[in-house]
Design a protein around this motif. Structure first.
Motif, mmCIF file in Angstrom:
data_model
loop_
_atom_site.group_PDB
_atom_site.id
_atom_site.type_symbol
_atom_site.label_atom_id
_atom_site.label_comp_id
_atom_site.label_asym_id
_atom_site.label_seq_id
_atom_site.Cartn_x
_atom_site.Cartn_y
_atom_site.Cartn_z
ATOM 1 N N UNK A 81 0.832 -1.206 0.000
ATOM 2 C CA UNK A 81 0.000 0.000 0.000
ATOM 3 C C UNK A 81 0.866 1.255 0.000
ATOM 4 N N UNK A 82 1.894 1.261 0.850
ATOM 5 C CA UNK A 82 2.789 2.414 0.952
ATOM 6 C C UNK A 82 3.506 2.649 -0.372
ATOM 7 N N UNK A 85 1.161 4.070 -2.964
ATOM 8 C CA UNK A 85 0.869 5.482 -2.721
ATOM 9 C C UNK A 85 2.029 6.364 -3.163
ATOM 10 N N UNK A 86 3.248 5.955 -2.805
ATOM 11 C CA UNK A 86 4.424 6.750 -3.174
ATOM 12 C C UNK A 86 4.569 6.793 -4.698
ATOM 13 N N UNK A 88 2.176 6.438 -6.990
ATOM 14 C CA UNK A 88 1.131 7.305 -7.538
ATOM 15 C C UNK A 88 1.493 8.772 -7.364
ATOM 16 N N UNK A 89 2.041 9.110 -6.181
ATOM 17 C CA UNK A 89 2.412 10.499 -5.908
ATOM 18 C C UNK A 89 3.547 10.945 -6.830
ATOM 19 N N UNK A 91 4.294 9.709 -9.856
ATOM 20 C CA UNK A 91 3.747 9.863 -11.208
ATOM 21 C C UNK A 91 2.898 11.132 -11.293
ATOM 22 N N UNK A 92 2.059 11.348 -10.284
ATOM 23 C CA UNK A 92 1.172 12.508 -10.276
ATOM 24 C C UNK A 92 1.933 13.812 -10.197
ATOM 25 N N UNK A 93 3.001 13.834 -9.381
ATOM 26 C CA UNK A 93 3.807 15.056 -9.246
ATOM 27 C C UNK A 93 4.453 15.398 -10.585
ATOM 28 N N UNK A 95 3.318 14.478 -13.473
ATOM 29 C CA UNK A 95 2.213 14.901 -14.336
ATOM 30 C C UNK A 95 1.855 16.366 -14.109
ATOM 31 N N UNK A 96 1.842 16.786 -12.828
ATOM 32 C CA UNK A 96 1.535 18.179 -12.487
ATOM 33 C C UNK A 96 2.570 19.107 -13.108
#
Lengths: 111, 262
Positions: A81-82, A85-86, A88-89, A91-93, A95-96
């Motif tokens: 899970x950890x 989450x890391x 996804x963060x 990849x998302x960062x 992406x931002x």
């Protein structure tokens, strides 16, 4: 000598500890307590269910003395899970930042 | 980390969740902008997923610290209670602003909307039909959550579970009925300031009902797993406080927006 009346036995009992040198701590006992006939004592009461098995297991697991932080202390699932989450963060960062760049420097229309 | 200490405070472990929560929040806001500009929801969905994962794991860890490690002492609980009280106070102010907007627009309706409230052309809901049913549902759920609390304080596990389960069901029932009402509505959020104030106020209330139902559902699971005792059940109490808050907001919405303003 330091002694007190025990609320459990009802007798005066010397207290072992820093207040009393152990070599001098002769127990001070009062007369034996006589209870009325038919008195029910706590240990004779039917035992409660106590802490349920699964909960007790969890308590043991999470109170184990090790240096694992609380968010990973549960086992392998915690790590998955950890990690998710890391990831996804991350990849998302990215992406931002990529989106901020594309909005800041839009491609010029060549037509 | 050791769970034994010579003081009554809770020194928390180093936690990744504030960081992942912040990054997730940026993904959500950036994702919304990307959606509005490019009709692309990938970043928004990623943000929702990361936020959800952060929430689940952060509150899971809080449960571990409180229930499994026993770190929620009396003193720590006082801090948690104050945190919840301040949070609900901030929520009251959040809704206060929507009521301000509503009364600003409705008490002296502008000439552009026909100088009347509801505005000319708006067919408002009958407050004594579905909205009254919703009022009854929420009031009943307030009673059932109190039933669950008293059963819990008397160590009546069965009735505590029944009362809490019924509360969750009533919360879901309210959401379902409200969804139907929205579907049937003869006006939209784009229909004058009436539609805007109506859907923003009742919509945010509906969101809070969904949040409260989730909070109560987590408590139902924890109660089933014997996490709560007769004397120590702060998670449940916080959920009950939140639920009563949502209930009271509905009463104000019903009286002012549905009844007086309809």
């Amino acid at each position: 000598m330091f002694y007190q009346r025990s609320s459990v036995t009802g007798r005066l009992t010397s207290v072992n500890g820093v207040q009393t040198p152990s070599t001098l701590s002769a127990a001070v006992e009062g007369p034996a307590v006589t209870y009325p006939v038919g008195t029910t004592f706590p240990k004779e009461l039917p035992a409660g269910k106590g802490v349920p098995g699964l909960l007790a297991q969890k308590m043991k697991l999470f109170q184990a003395s090790n240096d694992i932080p609380i968010h990973l202390k549960g086992g392998p699932v915690d790590k998955v899970l950890f990690g998710t989450t890391i990831a996804l963060c991350a990849v998302g960062l990215a992406g931002c930042l990529q989106y901020f760049y594309s909005m800041s420097f839009p491609k010029k229309n060549t037509e | 980390m050791t769970t034994h200490s010579s003081h009554t405070y809770h020194l928390v472990d180093m936690s990744p969740w504030p960081l992942t929560g912040s990054i997730s929040a940026m993904m959500l806001t950036t994702g919304l902008v990307k959606w509005f500009h490019q009709l692309n929801i990938d970043l928004l969905l990623l943000g929702f997923l990361a936020t959800l994962l952060t929430m689940v794991q952060w509150w899971r860890d809080t449960t571990r610290e409180g229930t499994y490690q026993g770190l929620h002492t009396k003193r720590v609980m006082t801090g948690l209670k104050w945190g919840m009280i301040l949070f609900i106070t901030s929520e009251v102010l959040f809704f206060f602003s929507f009521f301000w907007a509503f009364f600003h627009s409705s008490l002296s309706p502008a000439i552009e909307i026909g100088a009347s409230w509801p505005p000319v052309g708006i067919q408002a809901f009958n407050p004594f039909q579905v909205p009254l049913l919703n009022t009854a549902i929420l009031l009943a759920s307030g009673a059932t959550v109190t039933w669950a609390h008293h059963a819990l304080m008397e160590s009546n596990h069965t009735q505590a579970l029944q009362g809490l389960a019924l509360t969750v069901v009533l919360g879901l029932y309210f959401t379902g009925v409200q969804a139907m009402e929205y579907y049937e509505a003869p006006f939209t959020i784009a229909d004058s300031v009436y539609g805007s104030t109506f859907f923003v106020a009742t919509g945010f209330h509906g969101l809070h009902v969904i949040i409260g139902s989730s909070f109560l559902s987590v408590c139902l699971y924890r109660m089933y797993m014997s996490h709560f005792s007769a004397t120590h059940h702060l998670g449940f109490e916080a959920a009950a406080w939140y639920w009563h808050f949502v209930d009271v907001v509905w009463l104000f919405l019903y009286i002012s927006i549905y009844w007086w303003g309809g």
